[in-house]
Design a protein around this motif. Structure first.
Motif, PDB file in Angstrom:
ATOM      1  N   CYS A  23       0.921  -1.526   0.090  1.00 21.96           N
ATOM      2  CA  CYS A  23      -0.106   0.048   0.055  1.00 21.96           C
ATOM      3  C   CYS A  23       0.989   1.516   0.264  1.00 21.96           C
ATOM      4  O   CYS A  23       1.147   1.477   0.725  1.00 21.96           O
ATOM      5  CB  CYS A  23      -0.782  -0.110   1.097  1.00 21.96           C
ATOM      6  N   PRO A  24       1.464   2.047  -1.555  1.00 16.35           N
ATOM      7  CA  PRO A  24       1.962   3.206  -0.990  1.00 16.35           C
ATOM      8  C   PRO A  24       1.007   4.119  -0.386  1.00 16.35           C
ATOM      9  O   PRO A  24      -0.031   4.048   0.337  1.00 16.35           O
ATOM     10  CB  PRO A  24       1.160   3.663  -2.398  1.00 16.35           C
ATOM     11  N   CYS A  25       1.809   4.986  -0.125  1.00 20.28           N
ATOM     12  CA  CYS A  25       1.520   5.843   1.971  1.00 20.28           C
ATOM     13  C   CYS A  25       0.856   7.410   0.745  1.00 20.28           C
ATOM     14  O   CYS A  25      -0.176   8.042   1.737  1.00 20.28           O
ATOM     15  CB  CYS A  25       2.824   6.312   2.597  1.00 20.28           C
ATOM     16  N   ASP A  26       0.915   7.243   0.179  1.00 19.33           N
ATOM     17  CA  ASP A  26       0.458   8.108  -1.052  1.00 19.33           C
ATOM     18  C   ASP A  26      -0.571   8.090  -1.434  1.00 19.33           C
ATOM     19  O   ASP A  26      -1.216   6.970  -2.023  1.00 19.33           O
ATOM     20  CB  ASP A  26       1.452   8.749  -1.918  1.00 19.33           C
ATOM     21  N   PRO A  27      -2.291   8.409  -1.632  1.00 17.19           N
ATOM     22  CA  PRO A  27      -3.159   7.886  -1.999  1.00 17.19           C
ATOM     23  C   PRO A  27      -3.101   7.571  -3.302  1.00 17.19           C
ATOM     24  O   PRO A  27      -4.166   7.852  -3.720  1.00 17.19           O
ATOM     25  CB  PRO A  27      -4.391   9.010  -1.131  1.00 17.19           C
ATOM     26  N   GLU A  28      -2.767   8.583  -3.460  1.00 14.43           N
ATOM     27  CA  GLU A  28      -2.680   8.781  -5.118  1.00 14.43           C
ATOM     28  C   GLU A  28      -2.276   8.020  -6.826  1.00 14.43           C
ATOM     29  O   GLU A  28      -2.873   7.040  -7.296  1.00 14.43           O
ATOM     30  CB  GLU A  28      -1.803   9.828  -5.949  1.00 14.43           C
ATOM     31  N   TYR A  29      -1.772   5.864  -4.987  1.00 13.84           N
ATOM     32  CA  TYR A  29      -1.080   5.105  -5.982  1.00 13.84           C
ATOM     33  C   TYR A  29      -2.153   4.318  -4.901  1.00 13.84           C
ATOM     34  O   TYR A  29      -2.472   3.990  -3.945  1.00 13.84           O
ATOM     35  CB  TYR A  29       0.415   4.951  -6.221  1.00 13.84           C
ATOM     36  N   PRO A  30      -2.168   3.110  -6.407  1.00 12.74           N
ATOM     37  CA  PRO A  30      -3.985   2.253  -5.586  1.00 12.74           C
ATOM     38  C   PRO A  30      -1.972   1.210  -4.756  1.00 12.74           C
ATOM     39  O   PRO A  30      -1.541   0.426  -5.507  1.00 12.74           O
ATOM     40  CB  PRO A  30      -3.825   1.239  -7.258  1.00 12.74           C
ATOM     41  N   GLU A  31      -3.157  -0.137  -3.626  1.00 12.87           N
ATOM     42  CA  GLU A  31      -2.458  -1.236  -3.228  1.00 12.87           C
ATOM     43  C   GLU A  31      -2.597  -2.082  -4.072  1.00 12.87           C
ATOM     44  O   GLU A  31      -3.378  -1.741  -5.427  1.00 12.87           O
ATOM     45  CB  GLU A  31      -3.331  -1.480  -1.948  1.00 12.87           C
ATOM     46  N   PRO A  55      12.392   5.302  -6.315  1.00  8.47           N
ATOM     47  CA  PRO A  55      12.921   4.767  -5.060  1.00  8.47           C
ATOM     48  C   PRO A  55      12.867   6.089  -4.151  1.00  8.47           C
ATOM     49  O   PRO A  55      12.366   6.972  -4.280  1.00  8.47           O
ATOM     50  CB  PRO A  55      14.686   5.017  -5.648  1.00  8.47           C
ATOM     51  N   GLY A  56      12.730   5.794  -2.791  1.00  9.84           N
ATOM     52  CA  GLY A  56      12.384   6.240  -1.720  1.00  9.84           C
ATOM     53  C   GLY A  56      11.029   6.324  -1.502  1.00  9.84           C
ATOM     54  O   GLY A  56       9.808   7.151  -0.523  1.00  9.84           O
ATOM     55  N   MET A  57       9.925   5.973  -2.250  1.00  7.02           N
ATOM     56  CA  MET A  57       8.573   5.473  -1.806  1.00  7.02           C
ATOM     57  C   MET A  57       8.427   5.318  -0.700  1.00  7.02           C
ATOM     58  O   MET A  57       8.805   3.721  -0.443  1.00  7.02           O
ATOM     59  CB  MET A  57       7.736   4.977  -3.587  1.00  7.02           C
ATOM     60  N   ASN A  58       7.361   5.705  -0.011  1.00  8.04           N
ATOM     61  CA  ASN A  58       7.423   5.020   0.975  1.00  8.04           C
ATOM     62  C   ASN A  58       5.851   4.349   0.953  1.00  8.04           C
ATOM     63  O   ASN A  58       4.528   4.460   0.612  1.00  8.04           O
ATOM     64  CB  ASN A  58       6.327   5.899   2.154  1.00  8.04           C
ATOM     65  N   VAL A  59       5.793   2.926   1.658  1.00  9.64           N
ATOM     66  CA  VAL A  59       4.942   1.949   1.221  1.00  9.64           C
ATOM     67  C   VAL A  59       4.270   1.203   2.847  1.00  9.64           C
ATOM     68  O   VAL A  59       5.215   1.320   3.287  1.00  9.64           O
ATOM     69  CB  VAL A  59       5.463   0.964   0.635  1.00  9.64           C
ATOM     70  N   ILE A  76       6.328  -0.065   7.668  1.00 13.81           N
ATOM     71  CA  ILE A  76       6.317   0.793   7.215  1.00 13.81           C
ATOM     72  C   ILE A  76       7.716   0.638   5.588  1.00 13.81           C
ATOM     73  O   ILE A  76       8.717  -0.192   6.906  1.00 13.81           O
ATOM     74  CB  ILE A  76       6.628   2.016   7.575  1.00 13.81           C
ATOM     75  N   GLY A  77       7.527   0.244   4.857  1.00 15.29           N
ATOM     76  CA  GLY A  77       9.197   0.045   3.666  1.00 15.29           C
ATOM     77  C   GLY A  77       8.965   1.882   2.624  1.00 15.29           C
ATOM     78  O   GLY A  77       9.059   2.888   2.967  1.00 15.29           O
ATOM     79  N   ASP A  78      10.163   1.350   2.517  1.00 16.31           N
ATOM     80  CA  ASP A  78      10.712   2.523   1.274  1.00 16.31           C
ATOM     81  C   ASP A  78      10.884   1.801   0.430  1.00 16.31           C
ATOM     82  O   ASP A  78      12.183   0.900   0.438  1.00 16.31           O
ATOM     83  CB  ASP A  78      11.671   3.266   1.642  1.00 16.31           C
ATOM     84  N   VAL A  79      11.443   2.291  -0.591  1.00 17.87           N
ATOM     85  CA  VAL A  79      11.469   1.646  -2.263  1.00 17.87           C
ATOM     86  C   VAL A  79      12.992   2.021  -1.591  1.00 17.87           C
ATOM     87  O   VAL A  79      13.353   2.968  -2.423  1.00 17.87           O
ATOM     88  CB  VAL A  79      10.545   1.981  -3.225  1.00 17.87           C
ATOM     89  N   VAL A  80      13.670   0.785  -2.339  1.00 21.09           N
ATOM     90  CA  VAL A  80      15.728   1.226  -2.420  1.00 21.09           C
ATOM     91  C   VAL A  80      15.822   0.984  -3.547  1.00 21.09           C
ATOM     92  O   VAL A  80      16.955   1.179  -4.000  1.00 21.09           O
ATOM     93  CB  VAL A  80      16.055   0.495  -0.973  1.00 21.09           C
ATOM     94  N   ARG A  81      15.238  -0.110  -4.806  1.00 17.94           N
ATOM     95  CA  ARG A  81      15.635  -0.750  -5.665  1.00 17.94           C
ATOM     96  C   ARG A  81      14.725  -0.704  -6.892  1.00 17.94           C
ATOM     97  O   ARG A  81      14.114  -1.276  -6.108  1.00 17.94           O
ATOM     98  CB  ARG A  81      17.091  -1.165  -5.530  1.00 17.94           C
ATOM     99  N   LEU A  82      14.751  -0.543  -8.271  1.00 18.70           N
ATOM    100  CA  LEU A  82      14.130  -1.168  -8.845  1.00 18.70           C
ATOM    101  C   LEU A  82      14.695  -1.536 -10.102  1.00 18.70           C
ATOM    102  O   LEU A  82      15.608  -1.271 -10.663  1.00 18.70           O
ATOM    103  CB  LEU A  82      12.969   0.416 -10.168  1.00 18.70           C
ATOM    104  N   VAL A  92      10.480  -5.393  -7.902  1.00 18.63           N
ATOM    105  CA  VAL A  92      11.344  -3.817  -6.602  1.00 18.63           C
ATOM    106  C   VAL A  92      11.802  -3.935  -5.538  1.00 18.63           C
ATOM    107  O   VAL A  92      10.824  -5.448  -4.360  1.00 18.63           O
ATOM    108  CB  VAL A  92       9.953  -3.556  -6.448  1.00 18.63           C
ATOM    109  N   ALA A  93      12.258  -3.593  -4.518  1.00 24.74           N
ATOM    110  CA  ALA A  93      13.208  -3.988  -3.554  1.00 24.74           C
ATOM    111  C   ALA A  93      13.083  -3.140  -2.435  1.00 24.74           C
ATOM    112  O   ALA A  93      12.801  -1.430  -2.119  1.00 24.74           O
ATOM    113  CB  ALA A  93      14.926  -4.138  -3.436  1.00 24.74           C
ATOM    114  N   VAL A  94      12.290  -3.859  -1.371  1.00 25.27           N
ATOM    115  CA  VAL A  94      11.875  -2.471  -0.168  1.00 25.27           C
ATOM    116  C   VAL A  94      12.724  -3.361   0.933  1.00 25.27           C
ATOM    117  O   VAL A  94      12.825  -3.875   1.663  1.00 25.27           O
ATOM    118  CB  VAL A  94       9.725  -3.211   0.075  1.00 25.27           C
ATOM    119  N   ARG A  95      13.321  -1.775   1.814  1.00 26.58           N
ATOM    120  CA  ARG A  95      13.321  -2.191   3.057  1.00 26.58           C
ATOM    121  C   ARG A  95      12.413  -2.148   3.748  1.00 26.58           C
ATOM    122  O   ARG A  95      11.533  -0.868   3.817  1.00 26.58           O
ATOM    123  CB  ARG A  95      14.969  -1.027   3.513  1.00 26.58           C
TER     124      ARG A  95
END
Length: 102
Positions: A23-31, A55-59, A76-82, A92-95
């Protein structure tokens, strides 16, 4: 002469395929529900056909997702690599940063 490849990963990866709710933290993007390609204590790697990750997107990540289970742990995680994968997919790699207390 071959150069040694330096392993930068902090935790060993396990090749586990399990459902994952992202689930992206920004509601603009769908889960979306995806399947992990590998997991570690500190992160997950999954494949998707969705191109909205960066990269940097919070999810918010729900591991071993089951829509019938209301007591699942979220993180809570963040995208670190695509990475561009075959068949028009993205890797998609999420930390994982911390547990999410909703």
């Amino acid at each position: 002469m071959q150069n040694a490849i330096t392993e930068r990963r902090r935790a060993q990866r396990e090749n586990i395929a399990e459902p994952l709710l992202i689930c992206p933290c920004d509601p603009e993007y769908p889960e979306e529900v995806c399947t992990t390609l590998n997991v570690s204590r500190s992160g997950v790697y999954f494949a998707t056909t969705t191109g909205h990750y960066f990269p940097g997107m919070n999810v918010i990540v729900t591991l071993n997702y089951n829509s019938d289970d209301t007591a699942q742990l979220e993180y809570i995680g963040d995208v670190v690599r695509l990475e561009r994968l075959e068949d028009h997919k993205w890797g998609v790699a999420v930390r994982i940063l911390m547990p999410y207390d909703s």
